[in-house]
Design an enzyme around this catalytic site. Structure first.
Site, PDB file in Angstrom:
ATOM      1  N   SER A 123     -30.720  68.031 -23.868  1.00 50.00           N
ATOM      2  CA  SER A 123     -31.477  66.832 -24.239  1.00 50.00           C
ATOM      3  C   SER A 123     -30.947  66.353 -25.588  1.00 50.00           C
ATOM      4  O   SER A 123     -30.322  67.120 -26.324  1.00 50.00           O
ATOM      5  CB  SER A 123     -32.953  67.203 -24.375  1.00 50.00           C
ATOM      6  N   TYR A 162     -40.063  72.743 -26.883  1.00 50.58           N
ATOM      7  CA  TYR A 162     -39.022  71.993 -26.170  1.00 50.58           C
ATOM      8  C   TYR A 162     -37.765  71.881 -27.032  1.00 50.58           C
ATOM      9  O   TYR A 162     -36.650  72.135 -26.561  1.00 50.58           O
ATOM     10  CB  TYR A 162     -39.577  70.609 -25.820  1.00 50.58           C
TER      11      TYR A 162
HETATM   12  P1  NAD Z   1     -39.273  66.187 -13.800  1.00 44.72           P
HETATM   13  O1  NAD Z   1     -40.648  66.603 -14.186  1.00 44.72           O
HETATM   14  O2  NAD Z   1     -39.070  64.956 -12.986  1.00 44.72           O
HETATM   15  O3  NAD Z   1     -38.530  67.373 -13.048  1.00 44.72           O
HETATM   16  C1  NAD Z   1     -38.666  68.704 -13.430  1.00 44.72           C
HETATM   17  C2  NAD Z   1     -38.243  69.591 -12.284  1.00 44.72           C
HETATM   18  O4  NAD Z   1     -38.381  70.977 -12.696  1.00 44.72           O
HETATM   19  C3  NAD Z   1     -39.126  69.420 -11.029  1.00 44.72           C
HETATM   20  O5  NAD Z   1     -38.320  69.537  -9.883  1.00 44.72           O
HETATM   21  C4  NAD Z   1     -40.076  70.603 -11.141  1.00 44.72           C
HETATM   22  O6  NAD Z   1     -40.638  70.993  -9.901  1.00 44.72           O
HETATM   23  C5  NAD Z   1     -39.130  71.664 -11.699  1.00 44.72           C
HETATM   24  N1  NAD Z   1     -39.813  72.823 -12.276  1.00 44.72           N
HETATM   25  C6  NAD Z   1     -40.742  72.829 -13.264  1.00 44.72           C
HETATM   26  N2  NAD Z   1     -41.161  74.086 -13.493  1.00 44.72           N
HETATM   27  C7  NAD Z   1     -40.464  74.893 -12.655  1.00 44.72           C
HETATM   28  C8  NAD Z   1     -40.445  76.309 -12.408  1.00 44.72           C
HETATM   29  N3  NAD Z   1     -41.250  77.142 -13.061  1.00 44.72           N
HETATM   30  N4  NAD Z   1     -39.611  76.779 -11.472  1.00 44.72           N
HETATM   31  C9  NAD Z   1     -38.817  75.931 -10.768  1.00 44.72           C
HETATM   32  N5  NAD Z   1     -38.782  74.593 -10.959  1.00 44.72           N
HETATM   33  C10 NAD Z   1     -39.607  74.097 -11.886  1.00 44.72           C
HETATM   34  O7  NAD Z   1     -38.490  66.098 -15.193  1.00 44.72           O
HETATM   35  P2  NAD Z   1     -37.055  65.511 -15.601  1.00 44.72           P
HETATM   36  O8  NAD Z   1     -37.302  64.513 -16.650  1.00 44.72           O
HETATM   37  O9  NAD Z   1     -36.235  65.182 -14.416  1.00 44.72           O
HETATM   38  O10 NAD Z   1     -36.463  66.798 -16.327  1.00 44.72           O
HETATM   39  C11 NAD Z   1     -35.354  67.526 -15.851  1.00 44.72           C
HETATM   40  C12 NAD Z   1     -34.637  68.124 -17.035  1.00 44.72           C
HETATM   41  O11 NAD Z   1     -34.139  67.062 -17.850  1.00 44.72           O
HETATM   42  C13 NAD Z   1     -35.507  68.989 -17.942  1.00 44.72           C
HETATM   43  O12 NAD Z   1     -34.795  70.117 -18.364  1.00 44.72           O
HETATM   44  C14 NAD Z   1     -35.801  68.068 -19.103  1.00 44.72           C
HETATM   45  O13 NAD Z   1     -36.080  68.777 -20.274  1.00 44.72           O
HETATM   46  C15 NAD Z   1     -34.491  67.314 -19.187  1.00 44.72           C
HETATM   47  N6  NAD Z   1     -34.535  66.041 -19.920  1.00 44.72           N
HETATM   48  C16 NAD Z   1     -35.347  65.022 -19.516  1.00 44.72           C
HETATM   49  C17 NAD Z   1     -35.330  63.835 -20.226  1.00 44.72           C
HETATM   50  C18 NAD Z   1     -36.164  62.657 -19.836  1.00 44.72           C
HETATM   51  O14 NAD Z   1     -36.253  61.694 -20.601  1.00 44.72           O
HETATM   52  N7  NAD Z   1     -36.794  62.656 -18.683  1.00 44.72           N
HETATM   53  C19 NAD Z   1     -34.501  63.694 -21.344  1.00 44.72           C
HETATM   54  C20 NAD Z   1     -33.704  64.745 -21.728  1.00 44.72           C
HETATM   55  C21 NAD Z   1     -33.720  65.915 -20.998  1.00 44.72           C
END
Ligand code: NAD
Length: 261
Positions: A143, A156
């Site tokens: 991130s 985080y």
């Molecule tokens: P999201 O909530 O859409 O997806 C998260 C995924 O992780 C889902 O499929 C969920 O079921 C899964 N998950 C959560 N806990 C779990 C567990 N214990 N075991 C297995 N699977 C589990 O979120 P996202 O925004 O797509 O995030 C995905 C990644 O991207 C994360 O690591 C997040 O930190 C990172 N990220 C997101 C953003 C953003 O702006 N959305 C920015 C930077 C980084």
């Protein structure tokens, strides 16, 4: 299509960025193992869509990545279903927002386990096979918060800074084996993880979801638009390509200029 015959395991791919990466890898020919939580009907719909859109095999494991045993089970299930793991995308993640003094201990433990330790356990389980076969790609979803901090996101930010450390160590240890290890550092992406923060802010500030969307992205990014899961998927495909074979140990920003400041 450069990823025909490759097997990609994408954690947290029932939603958001993980699903975008899984679909992009499938479009380039890889068979996909999905992971994450969702209603069974939603999982079946996403599996069927990837199979029919791209003509690749798709599996699913509901392994809970909050323990090392869960991560190992996921890798074993993938190897049982497809024979091997060629591409491992450590992407599953959760968020919780509060000042340190109010931050629940169990939220700290859960975020460190899922956002950081799961990548360690996944690399430990999947990289020996990649090394033995002389080809592999490990991509960690970090991130902008792996490079800079924000208030109220202590677990985080710690986990995302930590996963960049894991990325660098694994890259050094696997250099000259055909396996690269990199981290993608997105800025804001409009997924359920961010939508929850927007709803919470709107409730707290007495504003609308749309107002908070504009405010959130403008607070951090010079470029006031969200990155899409499809754009992150395209970056992941590039990191799996022959052109990227000497990119390793790198945190790669895709953040609208957030960390340029
Ligand atoms: P999201 O909530 O859409 O997806 C998260 C995924 O992780 C889902 O499929 C969920 O079921 C899964 N998950 C959560 N806990 C779990 C567990 N214990 N075991 C297995 N699977 C589990 O979120 P996202 O925004 O797509 O995030 C995905 C990644 O991207 C994360 O690591 C997040 O930190 C990172 N990220 C997101 C953003 C953003 O702006 N959305 C920015 C930077 C980084």
């Amino acid at each position: 299509m450069s990823l025909i015959d490759k097997i990609a395991l994408v954690t947290g791919s029932t939603s958001g960025i993980g699903l975008g990466i899984a679909r992009a890898l499938a479009a380039d020919g890889a068979a996909i193992m999905l992971n994450g939580f969702a209603a069974p009907t939603d999982i079946e719909r996403e599996k069927a869509a990837i199979m029919s859109d791209f003509g690749v095999k798709v599996g699913y494991t509901g392994a809970d990545l909050s323990t090392g045993a869960g991560v190992r089970q996921m890798v074993e299930e993938t190897e049982a279903a497809f024979g091997q793991v060629d591409i491992l995308v450590n992407n599953a993640g959760i968020q919780y927002v509060a000042d340190i003094v109010d931050f629940p201990d169990e939220k700290w433990d859960a975020i460190i386990a899922i956002n950081l330790s799961a990548a360690f356990h996944g690399i430990k389980a999947a990289s020996p096979g990649m090394k033995a076969r002389g080809w592999g790609r490990i991509i960690n979803t970090a991130s902008a918060h792996g490079l800079v901090a924000s208030a109220q996101k202590v677990a985080y930010v710690a986990a995302k800074h930590g996963i960049l450390g894991v990325t660098k160590v694994a890259a050094i240890e696997l250099a000259n084996t055909g396996v690269t290890v990199n981290a993608i550092c997105p800025g804001w992406v409009l997924t359920p993880l961010v939508e929850k923060q927007l709803h919470d802010r709107a409730a707290r500030n007495g504003t609308s979801f749309e107002q908070e969307k504009t405010a959130l992205v403008s607070e951090k990014q010079p470029m006031t638009q969200f990155t899409t899961p499809e754009q992150i998927g395209a970056l992941a495909v590039f990191l799996c390509s022959e052109a990227a074979k000497t990119i390793t140990g790198a945190p790669i920003s895709i953040d609208g200029g957030w960390t340029a400041q």
